[in-house]
Design a protein around this motif. Structure first.
Motif, PDB file in Angstrom:
ATOM      1  N   LEU A  55      12.421  32.316  22.305  1.00 51.82           N
ATOM      2  CA  LEU A  55      11.968  33.008  21.096  1.00 51.82           C
ATOM      3  C   LEU A  55      11.629  32.017  19.989  1.00 51.82           C
ATOM      4  O   LEU A  55      10.649  32.207  19.252  1.00 51.82           O
ATOM      5  CB  LEU A  55      13.035  33.999  20.626  1.00 51.82           C
ATOM      6  CG  LEU A  55      12.674  34.842  19.402  1.00 51.82           C
ATOM      7  CD1 LEU A  55      11.400  35.654  19.654  1.00 51.82           C
ATOM      8  CD2 LEU A  55      13.823  35.763  19.025  1.00 51.82           C
ATOM      9  N   GLU A  56      12.398  30.952  19.883  1.00 50.06           N
ATOM     10  CA  GLU A  56      12.111  29.924  18.882  1.00 50.06           C
ATOM     11  C   GLU A  56      10.743  29.299  19.130  1.00 50.06           C
ATOM     12  O   GLU A  56       9.957  29.096  18.206  1.00 50.06           O
ATOM     13  CB  GLU A  56      13.195  28.843  18.926  1.00 50.06           C
ATOM     14  CG  GLU A  56      12.976  27.709  17.936  1.00 50.06           C
ATOM     15  CD  GLU A  56      13.949  26.564  18.140  1.00 50.06           C
ATOM     16  OE1 GLU A  56      13.788  25.533  17.456  1.00 50.06           O
ATOM     17  OE2 GLU A  56      14.854  26.685  18.988  1.00 50.06           O
ATOM     18  N   ARG A  57      10.437  28.982  20.403  1.00 46.56           N
ATOM     19  CA  ARG A  57       9.127  28.421  20.725  1.00 46.56           C
ATOM     20  C   ARG A  57       8.025  29.428  20.426  1.00 46.56           C
ATOM     21  O   ARG A  57       6.935  29.062  19.972  1.00 46.56           O
ATOM     22  CB  ARG A  57       9.068  28.021  22.212  1.00 46.56           C
ATOM     23  CG  ARG A  57      10.078  26.958  22.638  1.00 46.56           C
ATOM     24  CD  ARG A  57       9.940  25.643  21.869  1.00 46.56           C
ATOM     25  NE  ARG A  57      10.808  24.624  22.398  1.00 46.56           N
ATOM     26  CZ  ARG A  57      12.095  24.462  22.050  1.00 46.56           C
ATOM     27  NH1 ARG A  57      12.657  25.275  21.153  1.00 46.56           N
ATOM     28  NH2 ARG A  57      12.806  23.485  22.578  1.00 46.56           N
ATOM     29  N   THR A  58       8.301  30.696  20.684  1.00 45.49           N
ATOM     30  CA  THR A  58       7.321  31.747  20.406  1.00 45.49           C
ATOM     31  C   THR A  58       6.983  31.815  18.928  1.00 45.49           C
ATOM     32  O   THR A  58       5.806  31.889  18.538  1.00 45.49           O
ATOM     33  CB  THR A  58       7.875  33.111  20.881  1.00 45.49           C
ATOM     34  OG1 THR A  58       8.096  33.066  22.286  1.00 45.49           O
ATOM     35  CG2 THR A  58       6.913  34.237  20.562  1.00 45.49           C
ATOM     36  N   LYS A  59       7.993  31.781  18.084  1.00 44.82           N
ATOM     37  CA  LYS A  59       7.767  31.826  16.631  1.00 44.82           C
ATOM     38  C   LYS A  59       6.991  30.598  16.166  1.00 44.82           C
ATOM     39  O   LYS A  59       6.141  30.691  15.270  1.00 44.82           O
ATOM     40  CB  LYS A  59       9.107  31.937  15.908  1.00 44.82           C
ATOM     41  CG  LYS A  59       9.789  33.283  16.111  1.00 44.82           C
ATOM     42  CD  LYS A  59      11.120  33.356  15.368  1.00 44.82           C
ATOM     43  CE  LYS A  59      11.753  34.731  15.522  1.00 44.82           C
ATOM     44  NZ  LYS A  59      13.072  34.821  14.808  1.00 44.82           N
ATOM     45  N   THR A  60       7.265  29.446  16.779  1.00 48.62           N
ATOM     46  CA  THR A  60       6.534  28.227  16.433  1.00 48.62           C
ATOM     47  C   THR A  60       5.053  28.384  16.747  1.00 48.62           C
ATOM     48  O   THR A  60       4.189  28.019  15.941  1.00 48.62           O
ATOM     49  CB  THR A  60       7.105  27.022  17.205  1.00 48.62           C
ATOM     50  OG1 THR A  60       8.473  26.833  16.842  1.00 48.62           O
ATOM     51  CG2 THR A  60       6.331  25.745  16.890  1.00 48.62           C
ATOM     52  N   PHE A  61       4.741  28.947  17.910  1.00 43.75           N
ATOM     53  CA  PHE A  61       3.335  29.130  18.270  1.00 43.75           C
ATOM     54  C   PHE A  61       2.640  30.088  17.315  1.00 43.75           C
ATOM     55  O   PHE A  61       1.540  29.794  16.815  1.00 43.75           O
ATOM     56  CB  PHE A  61       3.194  29.647  19.702  1.00 43.75           C
ATOM     57  CG  PHE A  61       1.777  30.019  20.044  1.00 43.75           C
ATOM     58  CD1 PHE A  61       0.829  29.034  20.272  1.00 43.75           C
ATOM     59  CD2 PHE A  61       1.385  31.352  20.102  1.00 43.75           C
ATOM     60  CE1 PHE A  61      -0.494  29.362  20.560  1.00 43.75           C
ATOM     61  CE2 PHE A  61       0.067  31.688  20.386  1.00 43.75           C
ATOM     62  CZ  PHE A  61      -0.875  30.688  20.615  1.00 43.75           C
ATOM     63  N   PHE A  62       3.234  31.231  17.049  1.00 44.80           N
ATOM     64  CA  PHE A  62       2.552  32.222  16.219  1.00 44.80           C
ATOM     65  C   PHE A  62       2.438  31.793  14.762  1.00 44.80           C
ATOM     66  O   PHE A  62       1.630  32.348  14.010  1.00 44.80           O
ATOM     67  CB  PHE A  62       3.242  33.581  16.333  1.00 44.80           C
ATOM     68  CG  PHE A  62       2.995  34.261  17.649  1.00 44.80           C
ATOM     69  CD1 PHE A  62       1.699  34.512  18.075  1.00 44.80           C
ATOM     70  CD2 PHE A  62       4.047  34.644  18.465  1.00 44.80           C
ATOM     71  CE1 PHE A  62       1.457  35.128  19.299  1.00 44.80           C
ATOM     72  CE2 PHE A  62       3.817  35.264  19.696  1.00 44.80           C
ATOM     73  CZ  PHE A  62       2.514  35.500  20.104  1.00 44.80           C
ATOM     74  N   ALA A  63       3.210  30.778  14.357  1.00 43.92           N
ATOM     75  CA  ALA A  63       3.089  30.227  13.004  1.00 43.92           C
ATOM     76  C   ALA A  63       1.922  29.259  12.883  1.00 43.92           C
ATOM     77  O   ALA A  63       1.548  28.857  11.772  1.00 43.92           O
ATOM     78  CB  ALA A  63       4.388  29.530  12.614  1.00 43.92           C
ATOM     79  N   MET A  64       1.325  28.874  14.003  1.00 42.56           N
ATOM     80  CA  MET A  64       0.163  27.987  13.979  1.00 42.56           C
ATOM     81  C   MET A  64      -1.047  28.708  13.387  1.00 42.56           C
ATOM     82  O   MET A  64      -1.082  29.932  13.302  1.00 42.56           O
ATOM     83  CB  MET A  64      -0.138  27.485  15.400  1.00 42.56           C
ATOM     84  CG  MET A  64       0.900  26.508  15.937  1.00 42.56           C
ATOM     85  SD  MET A  64       0.874  26.265  17.751  1.00 42.56           S
ATOM     86  CE  MET A  64      -0.855  25.897  18.045  1.00 42.56           C
ATOM     87  N   SER A  65      -2.046  27.938  12.984  1.00 38.02           N
ATOM     88  CA  SER A  65      -3.241  28.537  12.384  1.00 38.02           C
ATOM     89  C   SER A  65      -4.045  29.291  13.440  1.00 38.02           C
ATOM     90  O   SER A  65      -3.920  29.037  14.649  1.00 38.02           O
ATOM     91  CB  SER A  65      -4.112  27.451  11.761  1.00 38.02           C
ATOM     92  OG  SER A  65      -4.720  26.663  12.780  1.00 38.02           O
ATOM     93  N   ASP A  66      -4.893  30.198  12.984  1.00 38.45           N
ATOM     94  CA  ASP A  66      -5.741  30.950  13.907  1.00 38.45           C
ATOM     95  C   ASP A  66      -6.657  30.016  14.698  1.00 38.45           C
ATOM     96  O   ASP A  66      -6.932  30.263  15.876  1.00 38.45           O
ATOM     97  CB  ASP A  66      -6.584  31.972  13.137  1.00 38.45           C
ATOM     98  CG  ASP A  66      -5.753  33.131  12.599  1.00 38.45           C
ATOM     99  OD1 ASP A  66      -4.622  33.318  13.097  1.00 38.45           O
ATOM    100  OD2 ASP A  66      -6.230  33.837  11.694  1.00 38.45           O
TER     101      ASP A  66
END
Length: 317
Positions: A55-66
């Motif tokens: 889940l931590e890795r998931t949040k990191t990805f979705f925080a990236m720019s579009d």
């Protein structure tokens, strides 16, 4: 029956019963599925560190720019990688869902017979251990799904290992879901996930503690499902409904927009869609046909054909 009474009826079923009283556990689990199409599992035994890390890795990805995320956009035939915000639409819906997600699937050895149907996973350059950490979650849920299915087999009067061959090298998907915060009013008519039934065999869902998941009961009433911390939600998919001649129903469900006090918070969940192997023939179980429940499906269909048919309906291919 009052709403509170119905919601309390979907009480958690403890996986700890499975070893000590397998028949009793199978009956309790099966009756919950038969009544609601859903069950809540306590004491599932999943490694919390594996879940938290993924889940931590998931949040990191979705925080990236579009722009950064767009590099990993899925291919229509692949069903792997990133699915941008506002792309998926529920069958027969008029408005897109307010979500973005990532698909992780089964790793196959080179030259595997299903390689033309099940392409490789996609790695993320900015998160070097992305696949290692998220695939650990895939494997944990894959194994748990087999345990749940073995109890479903007992409930249906089949051999405990009946589903093992059907699920071997199955085209299962772990979806890492992000429903962004709604700090401005969403488009009229759109919700985080419009009402839909799942395509697959069973779905194992983590992340339902954050409110929003609702299940449509037989009388049309929407029941909120917010399991206790540490529990996991499981539901029947369309493939299992068809296999069991609707004895186990695939129930419509949705994720509604947050209440005002929660609108500034994103929602994350990680449904694992357990699928049959692509060439498995979905044919009505003889044990699920009777005079009172005649066979609804005279023709069988392969799991892959069924999947492709439904993916077209929801706009993913």
């Amino acid at each position: 029956m009052s709403l509170d009474a119905v919601v309390s009826a979907i009480a958690p079923v403890s996986m700890s019963q499975r070893e000590n009283a397998p028949e009793a556990f199978a009956k309790e689990l099966g009756e919950s599925f038969k009544r609601y199409g859903f069950a809540v599992l306590a004491d599932h035994g999943l490694d919390q560190n594996v879940l938290d890390t993924a889940l931590e890795r998931t949040k990191t990805f979705f925080a990236m720019s579009d722009v950064e995320k767009a590099k990993y956009k899925h291919t229509p035939e692949g069903q792997r990688g990133y699915f941008p915000f506002g792309q998926e639409i529920a069958k027969d819906a008029k408005h897109v869902d307010l979500k973005e997600f990532w698909h992780i699937a089964r790793d196959l050895p080179e030259g595997h017979p299903y390689s033309d149907i099940m392409p490789p996973n996609i790695s993320i350059d900015e998160i070097p251990d992305w696949h290692q950490q998220t695939y650990a979650m895939f494997e944990a849920l894959d194994q748990l799904g087999l345990k749940v299915l073995s109890s479903i087999a007992i409930y249906l009067g089949l051999e405990e290992n009946w589903f093992d061959d059907a699920m071997r090298d199955g085209n299962s998907i772990l979806r890492m879901l992000h429903y962004p915060a709604q700090e401005t009013p969403p488009p009229e008519g759109s919700v985080r996930a419009a009402e839909h039934g799942d395509i697959n065999v069973i779905t194992l869902l983590l992340g339902a503690e954050e409110g929003g998941l609702e299940v449509k009961d037989r009388d049309g009433l929407w029941l909120p499902i917010t399991p206790p911390a540490g529990c996991l939600v499981v539901n029947v998919g369309d493939m299992l409904e068809r296999l069991t001649n609707h004895i186990l129903p695939s129930t419509l469900h949705r994720v509604v927009n947050p209440k005002p006090e929660r609108s500034k918070f994103a929602r994350y969940s990680t449904p694992f869609f357990a699928h049959f192997r692509p060439d498995f023939e979905i044919k009505t179980l003889e044990t699920c046909i009777s005079d009172e429940n005649p066979n609804r499906y005279e023709q069988s269909i392969s799991a892959n054909d069924f999947l492709l048919q439904r993916l077209k309906e929801i706009g993913l291919i």
